[in-house]
Design a protein around this motif. Structure first.
Motif, PDB file in Angstrom:
ATOM      1  N   ALA A 191      31.653 -11.052 -25.896  1.00  0.00           N
ATOM      2  CA  ALA A 191      32.329  -9.769 -26.117  1.00  0.00           C
ATOM      3  C   ALA A 191      31.337  -8.610 -26.024  1.00  0.00           C
ATOM      4  N   TRP A 192      30.130  -8.807 -26.541  1.00  0.00           N
ATOM      5  CA  TRP A 192      29.088  -7.769 -26.467  1.00  0.00           C
ATOM      6  C   TRP A 192      28.692  -7.508 -25.017  1.00  0.00           C
ATOM      7  N   VAL A 193      28.512  -8.579 -24.240  1.00  0.00           N
ATOM      8  CA  VAL A 193      28.138  -8.414 -22.836  1.00  0.00           C
ATOM      9  C   VAL A 193      29.243  -7.683 -22.081  1.00  0.00           C
ATOM     10  N   ARG A 194      30.491  -8.052 -22.319  1.00  0.00           N
ATOM     11  CA  ARG A 194      31.613  -7.363 -21.662  1.00  0.00           C
ATOM     12  C   ARG A 194      31.666  -5.896 -22.060  1.00  0.00           C
ATOM     13  N   GLU A 195      31.437  -5.623 -23.350  1.00  0.00           N
ATOM     14  CA  GLU A 195      31.473  -4.239 -23.833  1.00  0.00           C
ATOM     15  C   GLU A 195      30.414  -3.386 -23.160  1.00  0.00           C
ATOM     16  N   ARG A 196      29.216  -3.932 -23.025  1.00  0.00           N
ATOM     17  CA  ARG A 196      28.100  -3.147 -22.515  1.00  0.00           C
ATOM     18  C   ARG A 196      28.042  -3.119 -20.988  1.00  0.00           C
ATOM     19  N   ARG A 197      28.411  -4.223 -20.334  1.00  0.00           N
ATOM     20  CA  ARG A 197      28.304  -4.293 -18.879  1.00  0.00           C
ATOM     21  C   ARG A 197      29.621  -3.956 -18.185  1.00  0.00           C
TER      22      ARG A 197
END
Length: 288
Positions: A191-197
């Motif tokens: 979820a963090w990777v999707r949020e940031r990228r």
């Protein structure tokens, strides 16, 4: 001439010198295993405690135009990764400056979590990037105790208080419990990777979030990094007049004294040695 007069006479030159000096890109080194509990044998580790002062110094620079994160890490503790990443975003919003991440030899697992705190991520073509997954590792020492006739006594209130005790045989139900934790942590990581990228990601979930590792060139094609470049090459292009100022995180006391690898008590040797082996294993999984 009095001391006060001398200082007053020099002030215009000091102000002029500062005005003539160019902008600054403050770089913070994030090198090592991410852990809240560095061992005496560890030379470089990353934790909220060790990097807070370096981050604060970097973002407080009076001529700041950008902050660079120099990342070289095989990962480690997810909570420390998240805390540091959140602190970076907090400071970036407060100071209103862009953050650039540079993956050096390795930005894997928690190391990539840190990279995603940046607005843009760069890597060398040969860097190793990714490993978006969760892993737990340890040693089973119950056979060692039996071999030497040692009896370990543990008393608890709560039947699950000593799950996965390395000095007891592993239980299937404890392994299933651990897998449940892994699933939850993995979901938070992705979820963090999707949020940031976000829309920059070009690979599918089945491709990106399996714990696989890629070279910097492959990571660029998958959208995990924005481009191929180093700190100096990118800064020279983006901020040609900028000075690079590196802020070093705090190092463990023994490392600062050049004594990393030493132990002070014979009773500390086995746990410290095992921790050092585990740290070495984190790097060796990636051939480093």
């Amino acid at each position: 001439m009095s001391v006060t007069d001398k200082i007053a006479a020099r002030l215009p030159k000091i102000v002029s010198d500062r005005a003539e000096r160019g902008p600054v890109v403050a770089a913070v080194r994030l090198h090592g295993v991410i852990t809240p509990t560095p061992t005496p044998m560890a030379r470089n580790t990353i934790s909220m405690q060790t990097v807070e002062s370096a981050l604060t110094r970097a973002f407080d620079h009076d001529r700041l135009v950008a902050v660079a994160l120099l990342i070289n890490s095989p990962g480690g503790a997810p909570t420390q990764s998240a805390l540091i990443a959140e602190r970076i975003r907090e400071l970036a919003a407060k100071k209103r400056v862009p953050v650039l991440a540079f993956c050096e030899d390795l930005a894997a697992s928690g190391g990539y979590w840190l990279a995603c705190a940046a607005d843009e991520v760069f890597a060398h073509g040969t860097s190793l990037v990714g490993s978006i997954g969760v892993v737990s590792a340890g040693f089973g020492l119950d056979g060692l105790l039996q071999r030497h006739g040692i009896e370990r006594r543990v008393f608890t209130a709560g039947e699950h208080k000593v799950r996965l005790d390395p000095f007891q045989p592993v239980k299937a139900e404890d392994v299933e419990w651990l897998k449940g934790l892994h699933v939850d942590l993995h979901a938070q990581f992705t979820a963090w990777v999707r949020e940031r990228r976000g829309p920059k990601l070009t690979g599918s979930d089945e491709e990106l979030f399996t714990g696989e590792i890629w070279t910097g060139s492959q990571a660029r094609d998958l959208g995990l990094v924005d481009g191929i470049g180093t700190l100096r090459s990118v800064v020279a292009k983006r901020y040609p007049d900028a000075e690079i100022a590196v802020a070093e995180p705090r190092r463990p006391l023994l490392a600062r004294l050049g004594l990393a690898g030493s132990t002070t008590r014979s009773g500390d040797f086995v746990p410290a040695a095992l921790a050092a082996l585990e740290e070495r294993a984190r790097w060796s999984r990636f051939g480093l």
